[in-house]
Design a protein around this motif. Structure first.
Motif, PDB file in Angstrom:
ATOM      1  N   LEU A  87     -11.766  20.071  10.835  1.00 50.59           N
ATOM      2  CA  LEU A  87     -12.197  18.739  11.387  1.00 50.59           C
ATOM      3  C   LEU A  87     -12.922  17.860  10.167  1.00 50.59           C
ATOM      4  CD1 LEU A  87     -14.958  19.864  14.673  1.00 50.59           C
ATOM      5  CD2 LEU A  87     -12.486  18.728  14.898  1.00 50.59           C
ATOM      6  N   HIS A  88     -13.610  19.428   9.591  1.00 50.01           N
ATOM      7  CA  HIS A  88     -13.612  18.259   8.354  1.00 50.01           C
ATOM      8  C   HIS A  88     -12.375  17.635   7.365  1.00 50.01           C
ATOM      9  CE1 HIS A  88     -17.919  19.307   7.909  1.00 50.01           C
ATOM     10  NE2 HIS A  88     -17.488  20.487   8.717  1.00 50.01           N
ATOM     11  N   ILE A  89     -11.203  18.819   7.013  1.00 49.03           N
ATOM     12  CA  ILE A  89     -10.932  18.108   6.472  1.00 49.03           C
ATOM     13  C   ILE A  89      -9.539  16.918   7.560  1.00 49.03           C
ATOM     14  CG2 ILE A  89      -7.848  18.611   5.973  1.00 49.03           C
ATOM     15  CD1 ILE A  89      -8.454  21.457   5.897  1.00 49.03           C
ATOM     16  N   ALA A  90      -9.988  16.794   8.195  1.00 47.20           N
ATOM     17  CA  ALA A  90      -9.343  15.476   9.429  1.00 47.20           C
ATOM     18  C   ALA A  90     -10.364  14.406   8.771  1.00 47.20           C
ATOM     19  CB  ALA A  90      -9.429  15.788  10.374  1.00 47.20           C
ATOM     20  N   ALA A  91     -11.623  14.713   8.888  1.00 45.45           N
ATOM     21  CA  ALA A  91     -12.225  13.421   9.111  1.00 45.45           C
ATOM     22  C   ALA A  91     -12.579  13.683   7.449  1.00 45.45           C
ATOM     23  CB  ALA A  91     -14.097  13.327   8.784  1.00 45.45           C
ATOM     24  N   ALA A  92     -11.887  14.027   6.852  1.00 38.16           N
ATOM     25  CA  ALA A  92     -12.065  13.232   5.524  1.00 38.16           C
ATOM     26  C   ALA A  92     -10.768  12.351   4.707  1.00 38.16           C
ATOM     27  CB  ALA A  92     -12.222  14.908   4.013  1.00 38.16           C
ATOM     28  N   GLY A  93      -9.780  13.264   5.008  1.00 39.62           N
ATOM     29  CA  GLY A  93      -8.361  12.267   5.767  1.00 39.62           C
ATOM     30  C   GLY A  93      -8.796  10.907   5.786  1.00 39.62           C
ATOM     31  N   MET A  94      -9.278  10.397   6.968  1.00 44.32           N
ATOM     32  CA  MET A  94      -9.204   9.402   7.863  1.00 44.32           C
ATOM     33  C   MET A  94      -9.830   8.386   6.478  1.00 44.32           C
ATOM     34  SD  MET A  94     -10.174  10.808  11.763  1.00 44.32           S
ATOM     35  CE  MET A  94     -10.354   8.790  12.155  1.00 44.32           C
ATOM     36  N   LYS A  95     -11.570   8.996   6.197  1.00 48.41           N
ATOM     37  CA  LYS A  95     -11.942   8.059   5.361  1.00 48.41           C
ATOM     38  C   LYS A  95     -11.288   7.842   3.913  1.00 48.41           C
ATOM     39  CE  LYS A  95     -16.537   8.154   2.550  1.00 48.41           C
ATOM     40  NZ  LYS A  95     -17.781   9.029   2.445  1.00 48.41           N
ATOM     41  N   SER A  96      -9.994   8.728   3.554  1.00 49.47           N
ATOM     42  CA  SER A  96      -9.816   8.044   2.170  1.00 49.47           C
ATOM     43  C   SER A  96      -9.047   7.193   2.634  1.00 49.47           C
ATOM     44  CB  SER A  96      -9.784   9.935   1.527  1.00 49.47           C
ATOM     45  OG  SER A  96      -9.794  10.034   1.436  1.00 49.47           O
ATOM     46  N   GLN A 116      -8.430   5.016   5.135  1.00 49.64           N
ATOM     47  CA  GLN A 116      -9.027   3.804   5.114  1.00 49.64           C
ATOM     48  C   GLN A 116      -9.390   3.526   3.849  1.00 49.64           C
ATOM     49  OE1 GLN A 116     -10.333   2.505   8.941  1.00 49.64           O
ATOM     50  NE2 GLN A 116      -9.862   0.330   7.085  1.00 49.64           N
ATOM     51  N   THR A 117     -10.206   3.959   2.481  1.00 47.42           N
ATOM     52  CA  THR A 117     -10.525   2.841   1.645  1.00 47.42           C
ATOM     53  C   THR A 117      -8.923   2.511   1.678  1.00 47.42           C
ATOM     54  OG1 THR A 117     -12.248   4.343   1.349  1.00 47.42           O
ATOM     55  CG2 THR A 117     -11.247   3.630  -0.476  1.00 47.42           C
ATOM     56  N   GLN A 118      -7.772   2.970   1.434  1.00 43.32           N
ATOM     57  CA  GLN A 118      -6.505   2.899   0.953  1.00 43.32           C
ATOM     58  C   GLN A 118      -5.966   1.400   1.564  1.00 43.32           C
ATOM     59  OE1 GLN A 118      -4.759   3.107  -1.246  1.00 43.32           O
ATOM     60  NE2 GLN A 118      -2.521   3.838  -0.505  1.00 43.32           N
ATOM     61  N   ILE A 119      -6.382   1.238   3.082  1.00 38.57           N
ATOM     62  CA  ILE A 119      -5.810   0.285   3.956  1.00 38.57           C
ATOM     63  C   ILE A 119      -7.169  -0.986   3.506  1.00 38.57           C
ATOM     64  CG2 ILE A 119      -6.279  -0.681   6.713  1.00 38.57           C
ATOM     65  CD1 ILE A 119      -5.241   2.279   7.516  1.00 38.57           C
ATOM     66  N   ASP A 120      -8.071  -0.783   3.002  1.00 44.57           N
ATOM     67  CA  ASP A 120      -8.802  -1.638   3.027  1.00 44.57           C
ATOM     68  C   ASP A 120      -8.359  -2.344   1.566  1.00 44.57           C
ATOM     69  OD1 ASP A 120     -10.727  -1.282   5.153  1.00 44.57           O
ATOM     70  OD2 ASP A 120     -11.882  -0.128   4.107  1.00 44.57           O
ATOM     71  N   THR A 121      -8.278  -1.095   0.581  1.00 45.13           N
ATOM     72  CA  THR A 121      -8.089  -1.889  -0.473  1.00 45.13           C
ATOM     73  C   THR A 121      -6.638  -2.152  -0.639  1.00 45.13           C
ATOM     74  OG1 THR A 121      -8.951   0.110  -1.694  1.00 45.13           O
ATOM     75  CG2 THR A 121      -7.018  -0.249  -2.945  1.00 45.13           C
ATOM     76  N   LEU A 122      -5.676  -2.092   0.410  1.00 45.89           N
ATOM     77  CA  LEU A 122      -3.983  -2.484   0.022  1.00 45.89           C
ATOM     78  C   LEU A 122      -3.968  -3.490   0.961  1.00 45.89           C
ATOM     79  CD1 LEU A 122      -2.110   0.789   1.673  1.00 45.89           C
ATOM     80  CD2 LEU A 122      -2.169  -1.359  -1.015  1.00 45.89           C
ATOM     81  N   SER A 123      -4.711  -3.936   2.099  1.00 45.83           N
ATOM     82  CA  SER A 123      -5.627  -5.137   2.712  1.00 45.83           C
ATOM     83  C   SER A 123      -6.253  -6.585   1.396  1.00 45.83           C
ATOM     84  CB  SER A 123      -6.262  -4.893   4.049  1.00 45.83           C
ATOM     85  OG  SER A 123      -5.910  -3.828   4.505  1.00 45.83           O
ATOM     86  N   ALA A 128      -8.872  22.013   1.309  1.00 45.64           N
ATOM     87  CA  ALA A 128      -9.968  21.264   1.837  1.00 45.64           C
ATOM     88  C   ALA A 128     -10.573  19.555   2.509  1.00 45.64           C
ATOM     89  CB  ALA A 128     -11.750  21.757   1.285  1.00 45.64           C
ATOM     90  N   GLY A 129      -9.283  18.909   2.040  1.00 46.45           N
ATOM     91  CA  GLY A 129      -9.469  17.540   2.416  1.00 46.45           C
ATOM     92  C   GLY A 129      -9.055  16.773   1.434  1.00 46.45           C
ATOM     93  N   ALA A 130      -8.922  15.451   1.229  1.00 44.44           N
ATOM     94  CA  ALA A 130      -8.653  14.456   0.321  1.00 44.44           C
ATOM     95  C   ALA A 130     -10.028  13.917  -0.079  1.00 44.44           C
ATOM     96  CB  ALA A 130      -7.442  13.421   0.571  1.00 44.44           C
ATOM     97  N   GLU A 131     -10.455  13.124  -1.223  1.00 38.63           N
ATOM     98  CA  GLU A 131     -10.873  12.316  -1.712  1.00 38.63           C
ATOM     99  C   GLU A 131     -10.884  11.126  -2.326  1.00 38.63           C
ATOM    100  OE1 GLU A 131     -14.073  14.095  -4.079  1.00 38.63           O
ATOM    101  OE2 GLU A 131     -12.719  15.293  -5.123  1.00 38.63           O
ATOM    102  N   ILE A 132     -11.783  10.300  -2.487  1.00 37.07           N
ATOM    103  CA  ILE A 132     -11.257   9.116  -3.360  1.00 37.07           C
ATOM    104  C   ILE A 132     -12.329   8.979  -5.186  1.00 37.07           C
ATOM    105  CG2 ILE A 132     -11.449   6.773  -3.849  1.00 37.07           C
ATOM    106  CD1 ILE A 132      -9.785   7.098  -2.060  1.00 37.07           C
ATOM    107  N   LEU A 133     -10.542   9.198  -5.455  1.00 36.44           N
ATOM    108  CA  LEU A 133     -11.004   9.607  -7.152  1.00 36.44           C
ATOM    109  C   LEU A 133     -11.884   8.654  -8.019  1.00 36.44           C
ATOM    110  CD1 LEU A 133      -8.939  12.586  -8.482  1.00 36.44           C
ATOM    111  CD2 LEU A 133     -11.264  12.896  -7.777  1.00 36.44           C
ATOM    112  N   SER A 134     -11.078   7.312  -7.745  1.00 31.49           N
ATOM    113  CA  SER A 134     -11.242   6.423  -8.227  1.00 31.49           C
ATOM    114  C   SER A 134     -10.456   5.088  -7.977  1.00 31.49           C
ATOM    115  CB  SER A 134     -11.193   6.042 -10.087  1.00 31.49           C
ATOM    116  OG  SER A 134     -10.375   6.326  -9.908  1.00 31.49           O
ATOM    117  N   THR A 135     -11.146   4.147  -8.020  1.00 35.82           N
ATOM    118  CA  THR A 135     -10.210   2.831  -8.145  1.00 35.82           C
ATOM    119  C   THR A 135     -10.141   1.965  -8.532  1.00 35.82           C
ATOM    120  OG1 THR A 135     -11.105   2.286  -5.497  1.00 35.82           O
ATOM    121  CG2 THR A 135     -10.391   0.237  -6.148  1.00 35.82           C
ATOM    122  N   SER A 136      -9.206   1.256  -9.206  1.00 31.83           N
ATOM    123  CA  SER A 136      -8.881  -0.027 -10.367  1.00 31.83           C
ATOM    124  C   SER A 136      -8.190  -0.333 -10.700  1.00 31.83           C
ATOM    125  CB  SER A 136      -8.170   1.321 -12.310  1.00 31.83           C
ATOM    126  OG  SER A 136      -7.372   2.573 -11.572  1.00 31.83           O
ATOM    127  N   ALA A 137      -7.965  -1.336 -10.811  1.00 32.33           N
ATOM    128  CA  ALA A 137      -6.976  -2.804 -11.423  1.00 32.33           C
ATOM    129  C   ALA A 137      -6.051  -2.367 -12.241  1.00 32.33           C
ATOM    130  CB  ALA A 137      -7.893  -3.687 -11.795  1.00 32.33           C
TER     131      ALA A 137
END
Length: 255
Positions: free
Chosen positions: A5-14, A16-23, A63-72
């Motif tokens: 559950l925790h791994i899937a939730a972390a993946g969804m959150k990560s 979602q950030t990727q989708i928002d950034t690409l959009s 144990a899941g994925a996390e966002i390390l950084s967002t850069s240009a």
């Protein structure tokens, strides 16, 4: 199952950030000077307090994925001819330094300039150039040279007058700059301190009058990455749903 559950939730959150950034990248496809943003992912490691004290490595890095950084990505965008007097495209390294309404010094590649109500050169968002270049109301025949010097004929005369010089700022690591909205960036520890230089000299880019640097967003690449991110989000959602169903079954068995 709880870990799933925790791994899937972390993946969804990560994702979602990727989708928002690409959009956001796609929505700025036509924004002059815009630089595509990229998300860096990392594994969440599991480590117990005993391992920390013993100086041991984590038990697991899955144990899941996390966002390390967002850069240009500060690759050069295509130069587009506009013919407008105060449009300047930066060809090469460097940023325009501007001052916002709160007195913050910010940096941008968007060269859509205009003369504000007090005669100062400013960006489309109203931020004035840090050089405080003021243009007389009767200035004509305005010429901006690649080295940033601005010449104009003033007062109906025949000779040209130097109004000021546009300078560019460079950074040791521009990828460390933080996007703050309005197509502006703020320096950070990771970017290092800015160095101010004259355009078209010592490795600093040139300024091209009547031109604008286009966004460096590649629509095909962004669309393909967006599809991948959406599928990854859906797969994580399925894992979350399957884990919930298994836990529900286990709970019913206990009854």
């Amino acid at each position: 199952m709880i870990d799933a559950l925790h791994i899937a939730a972390a993946g969804m959150k990560s994702q979602q950030t990727q989708i928002d950034t690409l959009s956001n990248n796609l929505s700025n496809l036509q924004t002059p000077g815009y630089k595509a943003q990229r998300v860096a992912f990392g594994d969440i490691a599991v480590i117990s307090p005993a391992q920390v004290q013993a100086g041991l490595s984590p038990e697991s890095s899955g144990a899941g994925a996390e966002i390390l950084s967002t850069s240009a990505v500060f690759s050069q965008g295509a130069m587009t001819q506009t013919g407008h007097t105060w449009d300047i495209g930066i060809q090469g390294e460097g940023f325009l330094e501007v001052v916002d309404g709160d007195g913050n010094h910010l940096y941008t590649r968007d060269g859509q300039l205009h003369v504000d109500s007090e005669g100062y050169l400013a960006t489309v968002t109203g931020d004035r150039l840090a050089q405080s270049i003021q243009v007389p109301p009767d200035a004509t025949n305005i010429q901006i040279h690649p080295d940033g010097q601005i010449y104009a004929t003033v007062g109906g005369g025949t000779s040209t007058t130097l109004l000021g010089t546009i300078q560019l700022s460079t950074f040791p690591s521009p990828q460390g700059l933080q996007a703050v909205g309005g197509n502006n960036y703020a320096p950070t520890e990771a970017s290092g301190d800015p160095s101010i230089g004259k355009p078209n000299q010592d490795g600093v880019g040139a300024v091209m009058q009547g031109m604008l640097e286009s966004s460096n967003v590649d629509m095909v690449n962004e669309m393909s990455q967006l599809v991948i991110a959406q599928r990854a989000y859906q797969l994580n959602a399925r894992v979350l749903q399957a884990s919930d169903q298994i836990l529900d079954t286990i709970n019913n068995l206990r009854q």
